[in-house]
Design a protein around this motif. Structure first.
Motif, PDB file in Angstrom:
ATOM      1  N   ALA A 177     -13.470   1.320 -44.310  1.00  0.00           N
ATOM      2  CA  ALA A 177     -14.522   0.787 -43.432  1.00  0.00           C
ATOM      3  C   ALA A 177     -14.894  -0.638 -43.834  1.00  0.00           C
ATOM      4  O   ALA A 177     -15.004  -1.529 -42.988  1.00  0.00           O
ATOM      5  CB  ALA A 177     -15.754   1.689 -43.483  1.00  0.00           C
ATOM      6  N   ARG A 180     -11.984  -3.077 -43.002  1.00  0.00           N
ATOM      7  CA  ARG A 180     -11.849  -3.285 -41.545  1.00  0.00           C
ATOM      8  C   ARG A 180     -12.928  -4.236 -41.040  1.00  0.00           C
ATOM      9  O   ARG A 180     -12.664  -5.154 -40.266  1.00  0.00           O
ATOM     10  CB  ARG A 180     -11.917  -1.920 -40.840  1.00  0.00           C
ATOM     11  N   SER A 197      -4.474   7.453 -48.570  1.00  0.00           N
ATOM     12  CA  SER A 197      -5.547   8.416 -48.277  1.00  0.00           C
ATOM     13  C   SER A 197      -5.606   9.537 -49.293  1.00  0.00           C
ATOM     14  O   SER A 197      -6.665   9.880 -49.809  1.00  0.00           O
ATOM     15  CB  SER A 197      -5.347   9.011 -46.881  1.00  0.00           C
ATOM     16  N   GLU A 239      -9.012  12.349 -43.029  1.00  0.00           N
ATOM     17  CA  GLU A 239      -9.897  12.332 -41.857  1.00  0.00           C
ATOM     18  C   GLU A 239     -10.891  11.169 -41.948  1.00  0.00           C
ATOM     19  O   GLU A 239     -11.109  10.432 -40.979  1.00  0.00           O
ATOM     20  CB  GLU A 239     -10.642  13.670 -41.798  1.00  0.00           C
ATOM     21  N   LEU A 240     -11.459  11.004 -43.149  1.00  0.00           N
ATOM     22  CA  LEU A 240     -12.409   9.908 -43.355  1.00  0.00           C
ATOM     23  C   LEU A 240     -11.751   8.549 -43.137  1.00  0.00           C
ATOM     24  O   LEU A 240     -12.289   7.683 -42.437  1.00  0.00           O
ATOM     25  CB  LEU A 240     -12.936   9.947 -44.785  1.00  0.00           C
ATOM     26  N   ASP A 241     -10.568   8.366 -43.725  1.00  0.00           N
ATOM     27  CA  ASP A 241      -9.881   7.078 -43.591  1.00  0.00           C
ATOM     28  C   ASP A 241      -9.552   6.796 -42.133  1.00  0.00           C
ATOM     29  O   ASP A 241      -9.670   5.659 -41.661  1.00  0.00           O
ATOM     30  CB  ASP A 241      -8.593   7.051 -44.433  1.00  0.00           C
ATOM     31  N   GLU A 242      -9.152   7.841 -41.415  1.00  0.00           N
ATOM     32  CA  GLU A 242      -8.845   7.641 -39.993  1.00  0.00           C
ATOM     33  C   GLU A 242     -10.102   7.202 -39.235  1.00  0.00           C
ATOM     34  O   GLU A 242     -10.075   6.253 -38.456  1.00  0.00           O
ATOM     35  CB  GLU A 242      -8.267   8.925 -39.399  1.00  0.00           C
ATOM     36  N   LYS A 243     -11.215   7.885 -39.526  1.00  0.00           N
ATOM     37  CA  LYS A 243     -12.477   7.525 -38.862  1.00  0.00           C
ATOM     38  C   LYS A 243     -12.923   6.115 -39.227  1.00  0.00           C
ATOM     39  O   LYS A 243     -13.526   5.406 -38.426  1.00  0.00           O
ATOM     40  CB  LYS A 243     -13.588   8.503 -39.262  1.00  0.00           C
ATOM     41  N   GLU A 244     -12.651   5.716 -40.473  1.00  0.00           N
ATOM     42  CA  GLU A 244     -13.064   4.377 -40.916  1.00  0.00           C
ATOM     43  C   GLU A 244     -12.165   3.277 -40.346  1.00  0.00           C
ATOM     44  O   GLU A 244     -12.446   2.102 -40.519  1.00  0.00           O
ATOM     45  CB  GLU A 244     -13.061   4.307 -42.453  1.00  0.00           C
ATOM     46  N   GLY A 245     -11.057   3.679 -39.702  1.00  0.00           N
ATOM     47  CA  GLY A 245     -10.226   2.677 -39.040  1.00  0.00           C
ATOM     48  C   GLY A 245      -8.842   2.453 -39.623  1.00  0.00           C
ATOM     49  O   GLY A 245      -8.208   1.435 -39.312  1.00  0.00           O
ATOM     50  N   THR A 268      -3.468  14.810 -37.446  1.00  0.00           N
ATOM     51  CA  THR A 268      -3.675  13.400 -37.098  1.00  0.00           C
ATOM     52  C   THR A 268      -2.574  12.925 -36.156  1.00  0.00           C
ATOM     53  O   THR A 268      -1.440  13.400 -36.239  1.00  0.00           O
ATOM     54  CB  THR A 268      -3.688  12.491 -38.353  1.00  0.00           C
ATOM     55  N   ARG A 270      -2.118   9.674 -36.134  1.00  0.00           N
ATOM     56  CA  ARG A 270      -1.743   8.437 -36.801  1.00  0.00           C
ATOM     57  C   ARG A 270      -0.400   8.621 -37.514  1.00  0.00           C
ATOM     58  O   ARG A 270      -0.067   9.737 -37.911  1.00  0.00           O
ATOM     59  CB  ARG A 270      -2.800   8.066 -37.854  1.00  0.00           C
TER      60      ARG A 270
END
Ligand code: PBG
Length: 327
Positions: A177, A180, A197, A239-245, A268, A270
């Motif tokens: 986050a 980004r 991750s 999941e957190l890293d994906e949400k953070e961008g 995911t 991604r």
């Protein structure tokens, strides 16, 4: 005697043509990311004892290696600077030095081979005197939040130099986050984030630390890297890293953690990267040198299994060895 068998799976294995036709997983040069160790100097190649076949390269030599890889279909490299111990400290300003080894290596690669995707870690360990990935306080605690300013500076330095993906690799909280946000604020919308991750506190990184000539002066990395016993926690991290961008999510090491890759795959959309790490390479090369197995065949099987588990791209030291078998 002829068995009464309506189903004979061997029919689909009868010839090379049929086997190729029904092959479920493929391994291409473009799936591979070659880690490159960079040193100061000119026309320098230093063999790395713990990684047979891999050299530390001065920038000019690194460019030759990258050209060769690119010509053979490899589309991405990850740079690891080996900095002199005199440039390492507890507040490692060298990590974001615009004229430092890493910045110069990125610049020359992007100038010489603009189409090549260049990645680099965002972590302090090649630059700290104690070998940890973060700033350390007087009681020996590795600091999560205080380290972020350093990482932001390091990522911006890399972005200025032309990096394609920054790869936060210290396994501490809030990295994606923060990076980004800062990259976007400074206009680097097109610089991607490949997040380490699920990076485990693994004994398999020893040959890499030898290549980088880093050594922990105290403790271990278990308060930030993950416990090998855990899988659900890896899914949370991803999941957190994906949400953070994060643009790409990594699992590391690869072979002992194929279950993690396979479990993450349906969760995911991604791309997933796997890091086939130094210890995984070194073990095979050691057995190869003893004549106990054929390293190239083992690498092909290992990398295919990492792809089969669900990884899209694979960081591997075996890249140049196996290219002739897959292109
Ligand atoms: C730095 C970093 C490490 C590796 C990649 N980035 C070492 C570590 O975390 O101690 C290991 C790669 C390998 O073993 O091939 N944070």
């Amino acid at each position: 005697m002829i068995l009464d068998l309506p189903v004979r799976l061997r029919r689909n294995r009868k010839s090379d043509a049929i086997r190729k036709m029904v092959q479920e997983t493929h391994l291409l040069p473009s799936h591979l990311v070659a880690p490159l160790f960079v040193i100061e100097g000119e026309k320098k190649r230093e063999a790395i004892a713990s990684l047979p076949g891999i050299d530390r390269l001065s920038i000019d030599e690194m460019l030759l290696v990258a050209h060769d890889l690119y010509e053979k279909g490899v589309r991405s490299v990850a740079l690891f600077p080996v900095v002199d111990s005199s440039l390492r400290s507890s507040y490692p300003e060298e990590a974001w030095n615009e004229r430092g080894l890493l910045a110069r290596a990125i610049r020359s690669l992007k100038k010489e081979i603009p189409e090549l995707c260049v990645m680099a870690d965002v972590a302090l360990d090649p630059f700290t005197s104690h070998g940890h990935d973060g700033l350390v306080n007087e009681t020996g605690k590795i600091l999560n939040d205080a380290t972020i300013d350093c990482l932001v500076k390091m990522a911006l330095m890399q972005a200025e130099a032309g990096i394609d993906f920054v790869a936060p690799s210290d396994m501490m909280d809030g990295r994606v986050a923060a990076l980004r946000k800062e990259l976007d604020q400074k206009g680097f919308h097109n610089v991607g984030i490949l997040a380490y991750s699920a990076k485990y506190a693994s004994s398999l990184y020893a040959p890499f630390r030898n290549a980088l000539q880093t050594k922990l002066s105290f403790g271990d990395k278990r308060t930030y890297q993950m416990d090998p016993a855990n899988c659900r926690e890896a899914l949370l991290e991803a999941e957190l890293d994906e949400k953070e961008g994060a643009d790409i999510l990594m699992v590391k090491p690869a072979l002992f953690y194929l279950d993690v890759i396979a479990k993450l795959r349906p969760l995911t959309n991604r791309p997933i990267a796997a890091y086939h790490v130094s210890g995984e390479y070194a073990m095979v090369m050691a057995a190869h040198e003893k004549g106990w197995l054929n390293a190239d065949l083992v690498f092909l099987e290992a990398l295919l299994s990492i792809r089969r588990a669900g990884a899209d791209l694979i960081f591997t030291y075996a890249t140049s060895r196996i290219l002739s078998f897959i292109s």
